[in-house]
Scaffold this active site. Structure first.
Site, short mmCIF file in Angstrom:
data_model
loop_
_atom_site.label_atom_id
_atom_site.label_comp_id
_atom_site.label_asym_id
_atom_site.label_seq_id
_atom_site.Cartn_x
_atom_site.Cartn_y
_atom_site.Cartn_z
N PRO A 2 -9.21 -10.07 -13.41
CA PRO A 2 -9.22 -10.12 -11.96
C PRO A 2 -8.09 -9.30 -11.34
O PRO A 2 -6.93 -9.50 -11.65
CB PRO A 2 -9.08 -11.60 -11.63
CG PRO A 2 -8.57 -12.24 -12.86
CD PRO A 2 -8.94 -11.38 -14.01
N GLU A 3 -8.47 -8.35 -10.53
CA GLU A 3 -7.50 -7.63 -9.71
C GLU A 3 -7.77 -8.01 -8.26
O GLU A 3 -8.51 -8.96 -8.01
CB GLU A 3 -7.62 -6.13 -9.94
CG GLU A 3 -7.30 -5.74 -11.38
CD GLU A 3 -7.27 -4.23 -11.60
OE1 GLU A 3 -6.92 -3.50 -10.66
OE2 GLU A 3 -7.60 -3.80 -12.71
#
Length: 294
Positions: A2-3
DNA sequence: AATCTATCCTGTTAGC
DNA sequence: TGCTAACAGGATAGAT
């Protein structure tokens, strides 16, 4: 992984159950994630109403009616599954393994929030790189203290990067991953943004801040960062899928990257005969087209 | 001061 | 077929 776009997608998914809701109970399957959870973690959350759910960089911050805030970070493999009395369970986050929701009793289900309205929110994180903490009544938090500008905020422009890069001897890749400069970029989107901007990840950041006026290459870089993040958010995150357990069909969306994880494959730019190369920088894989990126 | 390296964690995958 | 080792990477502590 997850960014920022993935975290934003998770935030939007949690919004309907969390914002305006009251936390009835918190159950911890273990005393720690990446760091030990505060001893009064559950006590500070139970009975509290969530006034707002915001995002700062890759952090989610739930503001409570007590003045405290719940700080959350998904790390590498963190995800939330929401169970509502009415509808199917929905998983928000990367389905890194099987995506099977387990109602809060799975091997890697570490934190469970029971809401007054009947919803249950389960935090699952096999690698436990995730973070949860309480920000006590508006106090500064060390993890948020040194964060740089939001990549989609107005503070990021070519002039800002010019100042940040001036004299920097680190390569562009490292400079863009540095959360003290821009907060929220990770390995994937840095690779993608640099490709779009036509800039080599190996280039020394300071070489873009030699001229007095902001370099047009910095304008391109800012535009590329914004574009890649905006597109990813619109698509619901690159590697995220909403998973409706009732019909058993995971979302089919998978972002097509230009360079990330495409080692040896041809560059997508029409007419370019380059092949995507992989090198390791700062212990992370960097993908680039040696022809397009200078 | 700036920059680099090792560390954490565990499931997946490449290679023998 | 089965085993091992490399790999994924956000953030930090410690080293250079």
């Amino acid at each position: 992984m997850p960014e920022l776009p993935e975290v934003e997608t998770v935030r939007r998914g949690l919004l309907p159950v969390l914002e305006g809701g009251t936390i009835r109970a918190v159950r911890l399957a273990r005393p720690d994630l990446r760091f030990p959870l505060p001893k009064d973690f559950a006590a500070r959350l139970q009975g509290r109403r969530v006034e707002a759910l915001n995002r700062r960089a890759k952090y989610l911050i739930a503001a409570l009616d007590s003045g405290d805030s719940l700080l959350m970070h998904l790390g590498m493999t963190g995800r939330f599954t929401v169970y509502t009395p009415a509808g199917p369970a929905v998983t928000l986050g990367e389905l890194y393994f099987d995506g099977l929701a387990s109602a809060g009793n799975g091997l890697h289900d570490h934190v469970v929030f029971e809401m007054e309205a009947g919803s249950r929110i389960v935090y699952t994180d096999p690698r436990r790189f995730g973070i949860m903490d309480i920000i006590v009544d508006g106090a500064a938090h060390p993890l948020l203290q040194d964060l740089g500008v939001e990549p989609l905020g107005e503070a990021l422009d070519a002039a800002y990067l010019w100042r940040a890069f001036r004299g920097k001897r680190a390569p562009l890749k490292a400079a863009l991953l540095d959360q003290r400069i821009i907060a929220g970029l990770g390995n994937i989107y840095v690779c993608e943004a640099l490709y779009r901007a036509g800039l080599s990840p190996l280039r020394i950041a300071g070489t873009l801040a030699r001229r007095r006026a902001p370099d047009p290459r910095l304008e391109r870089l800012v535009a590329a960062i914004r574009a890649v993040l905006t597109e990813a958010i619109a698509a619901g995150g690159s590697t995220l899928r909403d998973y409706a357990r009732s019909d058993g069909t995971p979302g089919a969306f998978q972002q097509v990257f230009d360079v990330y994880d495409r080692e040896g494959e041809p560059c997508r730019r029409p007419g370019c005969r380059g092949r995507i190369r992989r090198v390791v920088q700062s212990g992370r894989s960097t993908f680039r087209c040696p022809v397009c990126q200078r």
